[in-house]
Design a protein around this motif. Sequence first.
Motif, short mmCIF file in Angstrom:
data_model
loop_
_atom_site.label_atom_id
_atom_site.label_comp_id
_atom_site.label_asym_id
_atom_site.label_seq_id
_atom_site.Cartn_x
_atom_site.Cartn_y
_atom_site.Cartn_z
N GLN A 194 0.81 -1.22 0.00
CA GLN A 194 0.00 0.00 0.00
C GLN A 194 0.84 1.27 0.00
O GLN A 194 0.30 2.37 0.17
CB GLN A 194 -0.93 0.00 1.21
CG GLN A 194 -1.93 -1.15 1.20
CD GLN A 194 -2.91 -1.06 2.35
OE1 GLN A 194 -3.14 0.00 2.93
NE2 GLN A 194 -3.52 -2.19 2.69
N ARG A 197 1.99 4.86 -4.63
CA ARG A 197 0.93 5.79 -4.99
C ARG A 197 1.41 6.72 -6.09
O ARG A 197 2.48 7.33 -5.97
CB ARG A 197 0.50 6.64 -3.77
CG ARG A 197 -0.30 5.88 -2.72
CD ARG A 197 -1.67 5.48 -3.23
NE ARG A 197 -2.46 4.83 -2.20
CZ ARG A 197 -2.44 3.55 -1.90
NH1 ARG A 197 -1.62 2.75 -2.57
NH2 ARG A 197 -3.21 3.04 -0.96
N SER A 312 -14.54 8.13 -7.94
CA SER A 312 -14.10 7.43 -9.15
C SER A 312 -13.86 8.38 -10.30
O SER A 312 -12.88 8.26 -11.05
CB SER A 312 -15.15 6.38 -9.55
OG SER A 312 -14.77 5.71 -10.72
N PRO A 317 -10.60 5.00 -10.55
CA PRO A 317 -11.31 3.79 -10.09
C PRO A 317 -10.60 3.04 -8.97
O PRO A 317 -11.25 2.38 -8.17
CB PRO A 317 -11.42 2.95 -11.36
CG PRO A 317 -10.33 3.45 -12.26
CD PRO A 317 -10.19 4.91 -11.96
N GLN A 318 -9.27 3.11 -8.91
CA GLN A 318 -8.56 2.37 -7.87
C GLN A 318 -8.90 2.89 -6.48
O GLN A 318 -9.21 2.13 -5.57
CB GLN A 318 -7.05 2.45 -8.10
CG GLN A 318 -6.24 1.61 -7.11
CD GLN A 318 -4.74 1.68 -7.37
OE1 GLN A 318 -4.29 2.43 -8.23
NE2 GLN A 318 -3.98 0.88 -6.63
N ARG A 319 -8.86 4.21 -6.31
CA ARG A 319 -9.23 4.78 -5.01
C ARG A 319 -10.71 4.62 -4.74
O ARG A 319 -11.12 4.47 -3.59
CB ARG A 319 -8.85 6.28 -4.98
CG ARG A 319 -7.38 6.54 -5.24
CD ARG A 319 -6.57 6.55 -3.96
NE ARG A 319 -6.69 5.39 -3.10
CZ ARG A 319 -6.05 4.25 -3.30
NH1 ARG A 319 -5.24 4.11 -4.33
NH2 ARG A 319 -6.21 3.24 -2.46
N GLN A 321 -12.48 2.06 -5.62
CA GLN A 321 -12.65 0.68 -5.16
C GLN A 321 -12.30 0.52 -3.70
O GLN A 321 -12.98 -0.18 -2.95
CB GLN A 321 -11.78 -0.26 -6.01
CG GLN A 321 -11.89 -1.73 -5.63
CD GLN A 321 -13.30 -2.26 -5.76
OE1 GLN A 321 -14.01 -1.94 -6.72
NE2 GLN A 321 -13.74 -3.05 -4.79
N SER A 322 -11.25 1.21 -3.27
CA SER A 322 -10.88 1.19 -1.85
C SER A 322 -11.99 1.78 -1.00
O SER A 322 -12.34 1.24 0.07
CB SER A 322 -9.58 1.96 -1.64
OG SER A 322 -9.26 2.06 -0.27
#
Length: 487
Positions: A194, A197, A312, A317-319, A321-322
């Motif tokens: 994690q 970034r 999003s 989209p990655q953040r 999804q989190s």
Amino acid sequence: MTLPAAAILLRLRHRDVMHFVQFALLGWIPIALCLFAVMKPRHAVLCAYIGAWLFLPVFGIKINLLPDLTKVSVSSLGVLLGVMLFDPTHLLSFRPRWFDLPMLLFCITPYFSSMQNGLGAWDGCSAILQNVIFWGIPYFIGRIYFNDWESFRDLAVAIFIGGVIYIPLCLIEMRLSPQLHRWVYGYYQHSFNQTRRFGGYRPMAFMQSGLALSMWMTCACLVGVWLWTTGTMKHLWGVAMAWPVVALLITTVLCKSVASLLFLVMGLGALFWIRSFRNAFPLYVIIAIAPLYMLLRASGTWDAQNLVDTVSSVVGPQRAQSLQTRITAENRLTEKALQRPWLGWGRWSPDTPGKAPWRIYDERGKDIAPTDGMWVITFGTDGLIGLLAITTAILMPPILLRRRVPLAYWGHPLAAPAAALAIMLTLHMLDNLLNAMLNPIFVLGMGGLAVLGSRTRQPAVQRHTYGVPRGFGGISQPMAAQRTSGY
């Protein structure tokens, strides 16, 4: 080397690492006592708390039915012992006030949760002790040591200096990846996966995660910018304030935490709005966000899907999804918490040892609802009573400062540190919606800000550069000029 020999060496190395970590944690208590022996008590408090927060390992020593020994608990115990031995008169100066009730309620609520859930008085007392050590002691120390304008300035400056100290550590880990905790203590304190970034590394240094570090740097930056722009602090160690403030701002941006940067923009925007327009509207908005969010989410009125869609489209989209994972977990956890809404489920289950009754497990015993936000954890363990108590304890001090100090003085060199920390506490409450990373320095600010200015009346205007309004702690004119010269 044979596999059994390698396994033995790994076990020995692990044992050595754990011994060193335990020694570092327990060794901080005598270090705190040494600080009290050689420094002024107030400065010893700041060095003990901030030093522990910045450099001690992220680890918890398990003690049966007692709170874990962590960097937060050992710093609190060390400071309390130091005050008792070297400055006992300050303990006797404490006078309970009505605004201490939310913190008191939060500290004792776990006892009633334990009793309601059949965990017994021993578990209830252990839960009270945990809240007292992690929350009550820092709040109490803040009440007795940072209860006037000069001492509160010291707290604000110490937070800023703590951020400046972390600048080189952040830059090292941005370049080499987060390795400092592993180099010093022998292990990673958080998932290394994690730390990537936006094409680079997000530093962790000696904090719980990159998010905890980013929030610390954000708050230090907020305080530093406000001390600089209000003329409260003009130099740091002989260097013009502009240089460390700009360096801290750049480093904070490079920490790559979108939420923390949003908090920084909100906080600075609120402070400059208040100074320019003498209007507290942004302060009230920031204060209202957390209670409104918790109300809508806990009641099931809002599923937060539009928030996920917004993230999003703006961040990616990655953040999103989190965030979606967190929202889904919150939905499940709040649904279970509402089964016992007032006092929650307590911390442990008498029927399933090792399992937290407020969490959700599948048929194989796997936790299927990750818990991130402090608010949903408190709601599950201590119910609405505990959640209301800690929310009030965090958000009431900024409201009290608004009532005690007119907005025209929020940019005054004496009141500016308090104004910055008032905004910082509101941002801390927002961060608690997403994360559960207790910072004892913020709790010091809660205690100090709750009592700060409580004996003052409406200050009158005096027209000169470092004019001290009547009622600001009785600080003399020469003292005000001296205290704004820098460190």
